[in-house]
Design a protein around this motif. Structure first.
Motif, PDB file in Angstrom:
ATOM      1  N   ASN B  83       0.832  -1.204   0.000  1.00 34.08           N
ATOM      2  CA  ASN B  83       0.000   0.000   0.000  1.00 34.08           C
ATOM      3  C   ASN B  83       0.863   1.249   0.000  1.00 34.08           C
ATOM      4  N   LEU B 101      -0.726  -2.036  -6.044  1.00 38.32           N
ATOM      5  CA  LEU B 101      -1.184  -1.279  -4.887  1.00 38.32           C
ATOM      6  C   LEU B 101      -2.467  -1.966  -4.417  1.00 38.32           C
ATOM      7  N   LYS B 102      -2.407  -2.481  -3.190  1.00 36.25           N
ATOM      8  CA  LYS B 102      -3.490  -3.366  -2.735  1.00 36.25           C
ATOM      9  C   LYS B 102      -4.877  -2.734  -2.886  1.00 36.25           C
ATOM     10  N   THR B 103      -5.007  -1.478  -2.427  1.00 35.62           N
ATOM     11  CA  THR B 103      -6.353  -0.872  -2.458  1.00 35.62           C
ATOM     12  C   THR B 103      -6.908  -0.754  -3.872  1.00 35.62           C
ATOM     13  N   ASP B 104      -6.018  -0.589  -4.843  1.00 35.71           N
ATOM     14  CA  ASP B 104      -6.484  -0.338  -6.209  1.00 35.71           C
ATOM     15  C   ASP B 104      -6.797  -1.619  -6.973  1.00 35.71           C
ATOM     16  N   THR B 105      -6.642  -2.751  -6.322  1.00 33.43           N
ATOM     17  CA  THR B 105      -6.713  -4.003  -7.068  1.00 33.43           C
ATOM     18  C   THR B 105      -7.697  -4.992  -6.438  1.00 33.43           C
ATOM     19  N   SER B 106      -8.572  -5.541  -7.268  1.00 33.61           N
ATOM     20  CA  SER B 106      -9.515  -6.542  -6.742  1.00 33.61           C
ATOM     21  C   SER B 106      -8.807  -7.886  -6.664  1.00 33.61           C
TER      22      SER B 106
END
Lengths: 430, 121
Positions: B83, B101-106
């Protein structure tokens, strides 16, 4: 005539006065004879001349005192000021360096007077690359920034080989319209850089800490939405979708806030990865599917025949730009609307161009000059139920400018908006 | 069956990757620090999902460097999962094959990127 010149009394009377005057003494007055004679006008004339000379001398003495006073004042300002001040002649030779400058550079007067500034004080970039002497002494920080040194702080190297980050301003010196040299004011900015670093670290950590729970929430909801009808009551499903959607909005907001901060300080770190912009758009559209479904907006992607849709840029930042444009197009569409995203390769300019077209609310004429301003929201949407921060288009415009791309729009209130975006297919240097 | 090593100190996050990858048919092993990861890398591994901030003194960059310098390991694709958004350049310079980037990826996108890199290998 010869008789008049030979009048001895005039010479006797005026000789001492002229003799003293020739030595700079104008204190003697003319002794004007009591009896009428033809030389009286001469006596009076000489006395008037002496009076005028005395007056002029007094004026000059006063002016001299004023100049001395001003010089003293300037000198004490230059010597007591915290910034380094150096004056150079036309050849760049050091003529004066104030004590603050001496201290900053670790130089004493014998070591620099008469030397060229560029030789006495090397200037270099953050990575130690020495700035060539022909680029100096015009070492104005602002000028260097426009020459592509952005983000690279400049450093002065001291005599003892240590160095310090510096900000400089250079002003030319003129005398009677001719350039006679330069004055450079310089300041050690170590402390500012430390504070900047602290702020950057804080932002990165804060963003990291905010993102960690946001990603966990995202994946939890993704997993829940995949559960079968038996495992997840149908009534709960829309609520989870809602939560998921809001979570994505929060993620996008964290990204935008962080970008605003970095863009405003020109601290964007771009990676240069080859990726397919069409695939990125498909991913974004998939992510925004729920927004589109809620408003029954149809989103179409079109690629002009023969267009290569690869970009060699920072995939995430380009994604952020496209996401903002596409998300806005959906957000400001009317129900049952349509959003068209078209991709077209401009081979001549080696650019990839995008159009994001909606048939929605449009931008009021009066708002058009302001839409890229931070926190600005159109007058027709700010009172509506449509959420927004007014950061999205600011971020889009700032990134596009940073990449030297092109961004424009056409819009008619109530009829829709089209954003035109062109990005270089390959970023060489940012 | 392809084997993925997950190096992630947050058990919840690690669990998400594990479930998503196992559901797609991958074998998964997990480590929560660099030294455990190194032990697990003694066994054949097809891909590493690597966090940057890890406990125990060594971080994800250290492990990435070790993998990319090791003749036996350097062909293993490594995806940095983090992140921290400002480290991609550094990670790519060391040899990371992808940066997520963890938040941007499902989770689906993560699995897609794993599949893609394993196919390219």
């Amino acid at each position: 005539m010869a008789q008049a010149i030979n009048q001895p009394q005039v010479v006797v009377d005026l000789y001492p006065l002229f003799a003293a005057a020739s030595l700079g003494d104008f204190s003697k007055d003319v002794n004007i004879p009591q009896q009428e004679n033809e030389f009286i006008p001469l006596y009076v004339g000489v006395q008037v001349m002496v009076d005028v000379i005395r007056e002029k001398i007094a004026e000059l003495e006063q002016a001299n005192r004023d100049v001395s006073l001003q010089l003293n004042k300037t000198f004490s300002q230059l010597t007591s000021i915290g910034e380094g001040i150096v004056t150079l002649d036309e050849e760049g030779v050091i003529r004066f360096l104030n004590p603050a400058g001496e201290k900053l550079l670790g130089l004493s007067d014998g070591e620099y007077l008469g030397r060229k500034w560029v030789d006495a004080v090397p200037l270099e970039t953050e990575t130690g690359e020495v700035i060539e002497s022909q680029l100096r002494p015009f070492e104005d920080s602002a000028a260097f920034s426009s020459e592509g040194f952005i983000g690279n702080h400049l450093y002065y190297r001291r005599k003892d080989e240590s160095r310090f980050p510096v900000t400089t301003t250079v002003s030319p010196l003129f005398f009677e319209g001719n350039r006679t040299g330069h004055i450079i004011a310089f300041r050690d900015i170590s402390r500012e850089l430390q504070l900047e670093q602290l702020k950057d670290d804080f932002l990165s950590i804060a963003a990291h800490e905010l993102r960690t729970p946001l990603s966990t929430m995202r994946w939890t909801m993704e997993s829940l939405m995949k559960l079968s009808q038996e495992d997840l009551p149908e009534a709960v499903r829309p609520k989870i979708k809602d939560l998921y959607n809001n979570n994505l909005i929060l993620i996008s907001l964290v990204n935008d806030i962080l970008s605003v901060s970095r863009l405003s300080e020109q601290k964007i770190e771009d990676s240069k990865i080859i990726f397919d912009a069409k695939e990125s758009i498909e991913e974004i559209v998939k992510e925004l599917e729920m927004d589109a479904q809620q408003k029954k907006v149809q989103v179409k992607i079109e690629v002009k025949e023969g267009s290569a849709t690869q970009l060699q840029m920072d995939k995430r930042h380009v994604g952020q730009v496209l996401r903002n444009l596409i998300s806005n197009a959906i957000k400001y569409s009317f129900e049952n609307g349509e959003v068209l995203i078209s991709i077209n390769q401009d081979t001549q300019n080696r650019q990839l161009c995008f159009e994001v077209i909606d048939k929605g609310m449009g931008i009021p004429q009066a708002d058009k000059p302001h839409i890229y301003k931070r926190f600005f929201r159109g007058s027709n949407v700010s009172n509506s139920q449509i959420l927004g921060t007014g950061l999205g288009l600011f971020v889009v415009k700032s990134y596009v400018d940073h990449w030297r791309g092109r961004l424009s729009f056409t819009s008619e209130e109530g009829k829709g908006t089209t954003f035109h975006l062109c990005l270089p297919q390959k970023i060489d240097a940012t | 069956m392809k084997k993925i090593l997950i190096v992630e100190d947050n058990p919840e996050t690690s669990n998400f990757y594990q479930q998503a990858l196992q559901a797609s048919g991958y074998t998964v092993v997990c480590a929560n620090n660099v030294s455990t990861a190194k032990q697990l890398l003694q066994e054949p591994t097809d891909l590493v999902l690597l966090d940057i901030m890890l406990p125990g003194g060594k971080n994800g960059f250290d492990l990435l460097q070790d993998i990319k310098k090791d003749e036996k390991l350097k062909s293993i694709p490594v995806i940095m999962m983090t992140n921290l958004d400002s480290e991609e350049k550094t990670a790519r310079a060391i040899g990371a094959d992808d940066y997520i980037l963890k938040t941007d990826t499902s989770l689906d996108q993560i699995v897609e990127r794993v599949k893609k890199l394993i196919l390219e290998k």
